[in-house]
Design a protein around this motif. Structure first.
Motif, PDB file in Angstrom:
ATOM      1  N   ASN A   1      -9.946   4.118   3.714  1.00  0.00           N
ATOM      2  CA  ASN A   1      -9.818   4.166   2.259  1.00  0.00           C
ATOM      3  C   ASN A   1      -8.437   4.632   1.809  1.00  0.00           C
ATOM      4  N   PRO A   2      -7.855   3.992   0.791  1.00  0.00           N
ATOM      5  CA  PRO A   2      -6.578   4.459   0.238  1.00  0.00           C
ATOM      6  C   PRO A   2      -6.711   5.874  -0.331  1.00  0.00           C
ATOM      7  N   LEU A   3      -5.588   6.574  -0.368  1.00  0.00           N
ATOM      8  CA  LEU A   3      -5.550   7.958  -0.841  1.00  0.00           C
ATOM      9  C   LEU A   3      -4.520   8.055  -1.949  1.00  0.00           C
ATOM     10  N   GLU A   4      -4.864   8.726  -3.041  1.00  0.00           N
ATOM     11  CA  GLU A   4      -3.916   8.966  -4.127  1.00  0.00           C
ATOM     12  C   GLU A   4      -3.277  10.333  -3.968  1.00  0.00           C
ATOM     13  N   ILE A   5      -1.949  10.350  -3.988  1.00  0.00           N
ATOM     14  CA  ILE A   5      -1.170  11.579  -3.937  1.00  0.00           C
ATOM     15  C   ILE A   5      -0.624  11.834  -5.334  1.00  0.00           C
ATOM     16  N   GLU A   6      -0.760  13.051  -5.808  1.00  0.00           N
ATOM     17  CA  GLU A   6      -0.388  13.366  -7.191  1.00  0.00           C
ATOM     18  C   GLU A   6       0.712  14.425  -7.240  1.00  0.00           C
ATOM     19  N   VAL A   7       1.692  14.198  -8.129  1.00  0.00           N
ATOM     20  CA  VAL A   7       2.653  15.246  -8.487  1.00  0.00           C
ATOM     21  C   VAL A   7       2.405  15.612  -9.945  1.00  0.00           C
ATOM     22  N   GLN A   8       2.794  16.834 -10.299  1.00  0.00           N
ATOM     23  CA  GLN A   8       2.594  17.283 -11.673  1.00  0.00           C
ATOM     24  C   GLN A   8       3.742  18.198 -12.094  1.00  0.00           C
ATOM     25  N   VAL A   9       3.966  18.228 -13.395  1.00  0.00           N
ATOM     26  CA  VAL A   9       4.926  19.162 -13.986  1.00  0.00           C
ATOM     27  C   VAL A   9       4.163  20.095 -14.912  1.00  0.00           C
ATOM     28  N   SER A  10       4.761  21.249 -15.161  1.00  0.00           N
ATOM     29  CA  SER A  10       4.038  22.277 -15.920  1.00  0.00           C
ATOM     30  C   SER A  10       3.992  21.991 -17.413  1.00  0.00           C
TER      31      SER A  10
ATOM     32  N   ALA B   1       4.767  12.053  12.113  1.00  0.00           N
ATOM     33  CA  ALA B   1       4.630  11.182  13.284  1.00  0.00           C
ATOM     34  C   ALA B   1       4.077   9.812  12.942  1.00  0.00           C
ATOM     35  N   ALA B   2       3.298   9.708  11.864  1.00  0.00           N
ATOM     36  CA  ALA B   2       2.744   8.409  11.476  1.00  0.00           C
ATOM     37  C   ALA B   2       3.864   7.489  11.021  1.00  0.00           C
ATOM     38  N   ILE B   3       3.788   6.233  11.405  1.00  0.00           N
ATOM     39  CA  ILE B   3       4.869   5.279  11.152  1.00  0.00           C
ATOM     40  C   ILE B   3       4.553   4.441   9.910  1.00  0.00           C
ATOM     41  N   GLN B   4       5.430   4.567   8.903  1.00  0.00           N
ATOM     42  CA  GLN B   4       5.255   3.787   7.676  1.00  0.00           C
ATOM     43  C   GLN B   4       5.445   2.300   7.982  1.00  0.00           C
ATOM     44  N   GLY B   5       4.581   1.462   7.419  1.00  0.00           N
ATOM     45  CA  GLY B   5       4.632   0.022   7.649  1.00  0.00           C
ATOM     46  C   GLY B   5       3.772  -0.432   8.794  1.00  0.00           C
ATOM     47  N   GLU B   6       3.437   0.478   9.709  1.00  0.00           N
ATOM     48  CA  GLU B   6       2.566   0.145  10.822  1.00  0.00           C
ATOM     49  C   GLU B   6       1.219   0.841  10.697  1.00  0.00           C
TER      50      GLU B   6
ATOM     51  N   SER C   1       2.281   2.757  -1.904  1.00  0.00           N
ATOM     52  CA  SER C   1       2.280   1.810  -3.023  1.00  0.00           C
ATOM     53  C   SER C   1       3.589   1.826  -3.791  1.00  0.00           C
ATOM     54  N   ALA C   2       4.385   2.884  -3.633  1.00  0.00           N
ATOM     55  CA  ALA C   2       5.675   2.994  -4.326  1.00  0.00           C
ATOM     56  C   ALA C   2       6.548   3.978  -3.559  1.00  0.00           C
ATOM     57  N   ASP C   3       7.862   3.890  -3.768  1.00  0.00           N
ATOM     58  CA  ASP C   3       8.780   4.814  -3.094  1.00  0.00           C
ATOM     59  C   ASP C   3       9.243   5.934  -4.020  1.00  0.00           C
TER      60      ASP C   3
ATOM     61  N   ILE D   1       0.874   8.057  -6.509  1.00  0.00           N
ATOM     62  CA  ILE D   1       1.095   6.869  -5.688  1.00  0.00           C
ATOM     63  C   ILE D   1      -0.051   6.807  -4.688  1.00  0.00           C
ATOM     64  N   ALA D   2      -0.247   5.659  -4.081  1.00  0.00           N
ATOM     65  CA  ALA D   2      -1.328   5.493  -3.112  1.00  0.00           C
ATOM     66  C   ALA D   2      -0.778   5.396  -1.698  1.00  0.00           C
ATOM     67  N   VAL D   3      -1.482   6.013  -0.768  1.00  0.00           N
ATOM     68  CA  VAL D   3      -1.218   5.852   0.665  1.00  0.00           C
ATOM     69  C   VAL D   3      -2.338   4.974   1.211  1.00  0.00           C
ATOM     70  N   ILE D   4      -1.962   3.875   1.835  1.00  0.00           N
ATOM     71  CA  ILE D   4      -2.945   2.879   2.260  1.00  0.00           C
ATOM     72  C   ILE D   4      -2.979   2.837   3.785  1.00  0.00           C
TER      73      ILE D   4
END
Length: 428
Positions: free
Chosen positions: A46-55, A71-76, A81-83, A96-99
């Protein structure tokens, strides 16, 4: 596990120190910018959403860059979902999402570190750690060892969890590749094609345990009629099951041009079924079933199969007339006479329009009109199956017809449960 706990403890300690050392700076330099969590878990499927926030809400669209470590290789093993994070004006959060992709190796992590943004200070969680769960192995097995392709078919692959042996299920779609076997004689894009499937893969929808593909017939050619599909070997993820390959016979649709020539009567296959299934009326309804035909009775297709000439003196001559022939569509028909115990076999026939036939199926009564008749070449290409279901009998099953016709809807054939089915043999 101990390694992960140590990493978590180290991160928490570092974050506590970071907060303590910079508590005085926050008020002086501006609002805080941080990840919402220190630790995330990327589930296997399942994809995971990572969140940043400002105060406090930003005044304009604000881009937040980050560095990627781990250690995990991006693209493999995963994709993002975004840089960058982009917090929209008036908002205070962005995601952004980590897939997950080919995440098969255990113990992999991803670390995202925020770059400083002018006007903001990095808050408590200036970085986040993502633990990557591994995908389990799947056992993949074709639902059938053999398929026959007339016009279009659906091929199914069943999937089980290799660890539990239970049928597989995930919250997102799962893609399983397949390959075309080297022993195939049919050529892709010449004799067949995979429908909307350029990548050659089964897609198992979320919450399902099987996937399907569609194959479409293009051209029939002698000696080019075999297609083998295989589960690929050597995959870390997908393991071949009991049925690790399936054979597809490229039979093709029974089009008029494939019928050109003479076909001699061989047998009436549905007579016994009709004799015991006269639903209405008495035994006299089945005294004159159209079973008396001769080996010399023939159907002849000429002019590329577009015209039919009838050479017959048996009961089949009570229905068929010289006429024009036109292909209409493919249609599935039940072989009721072959049912035995359980549901009868379902086959795909080509429905032809014959410009005229005697729908009374009688030597004493004649009502000529255009009819639809099912034609199907059997696997040997030497046997032609002809199914008569568009008829209005007067010499047999007449009460059955009248009763069924009273309930038939527009476009339905009243006698579709009482088909007269003949086999013919190719005259060489």
């Amino acid at each position: 596990m101990m390694r992960n706990i140590f990493i978590l403890f180290t991160c928490l300690t570092f974050s506590t120190c970071f907060v303590a050392c910079h508590s005085d700076d926050k008020e002086e330099k501006g609002p805080q910018l941080a990840f919402s969590q220190l630790i995330y878990t990327l589930e296997a499927e399942n994809p995971l959403e990572i969140e940043v926030q400002v105060s406090e809400p930003v005044q304009v669209n604000t881009s937040i860059k980050f560095n990627i470590r781990g250690a995990a290789i991006q693209g493999e093993e995963y994709e993002l979902s975004a840089d960058e994070f982009v917090i929209q004006a008036g908002e205070s959060k962005a995601t952004i999402a980590v897939i997950p992709k080919n995440n098969y190796d255990a113990g992999k992590t991803i670390k995202l570190e925020l770059f400083p943004v002018e006007g903001y200070i990095l808050g408590e969680f200036s970085f986040t750690l993502i633990e990557v769960q591994t995908k389990g192995q799947l056992i993949c097995s074709f639902a059938e060892e053999n398929y026959v392709l007339p016009g279009e078919i659906t091929v199914r692959m069943d999937v089980k969890d290799a660890n539990t042996g239970k049928y597989f299920s995930a919250n997102t779609d799962t893609k399983i590749p397949f390959i075309v076997g080297e022993n195939s004689t049919a050529i892709e894009h010449v004799h067949y094609e995979f429908v909307d499937n350029l990548d050659k893969e089964f897609v198992v929808p979320a919450k399902r345990s099987y996937g399907t593909i569609k194959i479409k017939f293009l051209k029939w050619e002698e000696g080019k009629t075999t297609l083998f599909l295989l589960v690929p070997e050597g995959s870390n993820r997908f393991l071949p099951g009991d049925v690790d390959q399936t054979e597809v016979y490229i039979k093709g649709m029974t089009m008029p041009d494939r019928l050109e020539g003479k076909w001699a009567f061989k047998e009436a296959t549905s007579i016994d079924y009709l004799r015991v299934n006269n639903w209405y009326g008495g035994p006299e309804e089945v005294e004159h079933l159209p079973e008396n035909n001769l080996p010399t009775d023939m159907l002849e297709f000429v002019n590329g199969g577009t015209q039919l000439k009838v050479h017959a003196t048996g009961d089949m001559a009570h229905y068929f007339r010289d006429c024009n022939v036109k292909f209409l569509k493919e249609q599935q028909l039940y072989l009721y006479e072959s049912a035995g115990i359980g549901r009868p076999p379902l086959v795909t026939a080509s429905m032809f329009e014959l410009s005229q036939a005697n729908v009374n199926f009688s030597g004493a009564h004649e009502k000529l009109r255009a009819v639809q008749v099912g034609f199907r070449l059997l696997e040997d290409n030497e046997t032609l199956e002809v199914t008569v279901l568009d008829y209005e009998p007067t010499d047999f099953l007449y009460d059955t017809y009248e009763s069924c016709a009273a309930y038939a809807q527009e476009g339905e054939f009243p006698m579709d449960f009482h088909m007269v089915r003949y086999h013919f043999t190719k005259v060489k």
